[in-house]
Design a protein around this motif. Structure first.
Motif, short mmCIF file in Angstrom:
data_model
loop_
_atom_site.label_atom_id
_atom_site.label_comp_id
_atom_site.label_asym_id
_atom_site.label_seq_id
_atom_site.Cartn_x
_atom_site.Cartn_y
_atom_site.Cartn_z
N VAL A 184 45.62 46.39 54.79
CA VAL A 184 45.77 45.10 54.11
C VAL A 184 47.19 44.96 53.59
CG1 VAL A 184 44.95 43.65 52.22
CG2 VAL A 184 43.34 45.14 53.44
N ILE A 185 47.84 43.86 53.94
CA ILE A 185 49.16 43.56 53.40
C ILE A 185 49.00 42.61 52.22
CG2 ILE A 185 51.46 42.64 53.84
CD1 ILE A 185 51.15 43.27 56.74
N GLY A 186 49.40 43.07 51.06
CA GLY A 186 49.28 42.27 49.85
C GLY A 186 48.15 42.77 48.97
N TYR A 187 48.34 42.63 47.66
CA TYR A 187 47.28 43.05 46.74
C TYR A 187 47.17 42.05 45.59
CZ TYR A 187 44.06 46.25 44.45
OH TYR A 187 42.93 46.82 43.89
N GLY A 188 47.10 40.78 45.97
CA GLY A 188 46.87 39.72 45.01
C GLY A 188 45.42 39.27 45.04
N LEU A 189 45.18 38.07 44.54
CA LEU A 189 43.83 37.52 44.46
C LEU A 189 43.15 37.47 45.82
CD1 LEU A 189 41.66 36.06 42.68
CD2 LEU A 189 42.74 33.92 43.40
N SER A 190 43.89 37.04 46.83
CA SER A 190 43.31 36.93 48.17
C SER A 190 42.78 38.26 48.67
CB SER A 190 44.37 36.38 49.14
OG SER A 190 43.86 36.36 50.46
N ALA A 191 43.58 39.31 48.52
CA ALA A 191 43.15 40.63 48.98
C ALA A 191 41.98 41.14 48.16
CB ALA A 191 44.31 41.61 48.89
N LYS A 192 42.10 41.05 46.84
CA LYS A 192 41.09 41.63 45.95
C LYS A 192 39.75 40.92 46.02
CE LYS A 192 44.63 43.00 42.59
NZ LYS A 192 45.20 42.69 41.25
N VAL A 193 39.77 39.60 46.16
CA VAL A 193 38.55 38.81 46.07
C VAL A 193 37.97 38.47 47.44
CG1 VAL A 193 37.61 36.57 45.33
CG2 VAL A 193 39.13 37.86 43.82
N PHE A 194 38.84 38.08 48.39
CA PHE A 194 38.33 37.52 49.64
C PHE A 194 38.35 38.48 50.82
CE2 PHE A 194 39.55 33.60 47.37
CZ PHE A 194 38.33 32.94 47.43
#
Length: 360
Positions: free
Chosen positions: A10-20
């Motif tokens: 996974v690239i990125g660890y913001g809301l999109s990664a954490k939630v979706f």
């Protein structure tokens, strides 16, 4: 013989990664959360602490170079999607990329060609194809419960008087930022799924907040499908003062369907629930839509509860099957479909700028 499992980075660890994304990867039996790219961990926001079994990289290049990774999920801001998707495909990885896919349909075409030449698949994360109320609308239309659809009104209105400080408020439309690429992508993608590419696009972009910003915060897009086709109106506004927001109002020759409230999966994911948990994707009975049909030439209304949820996990499960051997035709949201939606968005931008209807 045990079924093959695929490593996902996974690239990125913001809301999109954490939630979706990460929760859906975790409930997809064919996928293993292998690695995460988080550039700048913080004591209160550290992927290594949250996912101790995953490898943590601090650059996307390190993830691309990891030969153990089969699939890359791109959850970063949309202005990075083209470069990251291109690099992932060239590194021999399959890709699932957040919506909006890329800023332009031309970039989408480039990536589609690269996908074909490398043999690696692209899936675009248009999760709201699996909203339970949208699946209910789709079922009503496909079964003919409404007759021939005359009007399809789809709304994503909210009361948000402050402009967001995320990419949704910071990036320009040229960078795939703003409301037309954020909420508009969902609304137009659902219309595309139901009715295909429109013949004409007419759009009005507005600044309902009145804050003097150059970028619009609200949109009205009308899709035309010819004299006998439906008139599709997609609206997203930010100053809608309502206790319950209108979501769908669909009218046909023999019936209509009206639905308030938004699908519950996003809020449930934010609260820590996952697909498979009891009650996931199931809305309260009082949130059900209303179906009105002709009975003996008189309109009669009834409660129309949502169909049984398929949940957003269906997108990841479908992509797993495509990778396992079913191929490009089985990809749940094809890059070519996302390109078509980008064509609609580009026509909407041109219409709003010129003040006229655009022929596709």
């Amino acid at each position: 013989m045990a079924a093959k499992t695929y490593n996902v980075g996974v690239i990125g660890y913001g809301l999109s990664a954490k939630v979706f994304h990460i929760p859906l990867i975790q409930v997809t039996t064919a996928f293993t959360l292998h690695s995460i790219v988080q550039r700048t961990p913080k004591p209160s926001d550290d992927a290594a602490k949250d996912h101790p079994s995953a490898i943590i990289y601090h650059s996307a290049d390190a993830l691309f170079a990891d030969t153990a990774v089969d699939i890359i999920a791109i959850t970063t801001t949309p202005d990075t999607h083209f470069a990251f998707t291109k690099a992932a495909l060239e590194a021999g990885k399959h890709v699932i990329v957040e919506k909006p896919f890329v800023p332009t349909s031309a970039e989408a075409s480039t990536l589609i060609a690269l996908s074909k030449s490398t043999g690696n698949l692209i899936c675009v994360y248009q999760n709201r194809r699996w909203d339970s109320d949208f699946l209910t609308v789709r079922k009503l239309i496909n079964e003919g419960a409404l007759g021939r659809v005359i009007e399809f009104n789809t709304h994503f209105d909210r009361y948000r008087p402050e402009r967001p400080t995320t990419w949704k408020g910071k990036l320009t439309m040229a960078q795939a930022g703003g409301v037309v690429y954020d909420l508009g992508t969902h609304l137009l993608d659902q219309a595309y799924v139901l009715f295909g590419l429109p013949q004409t696009v007419t759009a009005v972009f507005a600044n309902q907040r009145g804050d003097g910003a150059d970028e619009p915060d609200s949109i009205t897009v009308i899709l035309g499908y010819g004299a006998a086709g439906p008139s599709v109106v997609a609206k997203a506004g930010v100053m809608a003062v309502e206790t319950e927001q209108l979501r769908y109002w669909v009218r046909g020759t023999v019936g209509s369907y009206r639905k308030l409230n938004l699908d519950v999966q996003e809020d449930q994911l934010k609260a820590g629930m996952k697909p498979g948990d009891r009650g996931f994707g199931v809305e309260k009975d009082q949130a059900a839509g209303v179906l009105t049909v002709l009975k003996e030439e008189k309109p009669e209304k009834s409660v129309c509860r949502n169909v049984e949820p398929e949940t957003y996990a269906a997108l990841y499960a479908g992509f797993a099957k495509a990778i396992a051997g079913d191929g490009e035709d089985a990809v749940p949201v094809k890059a070519s479909e996302a390109r078509d939606v980008l064509r609609i968005i580009e026509a909407a931008k041109e219409s709003a700028k010129l003040g006229k209807t655009i022929d596709l």
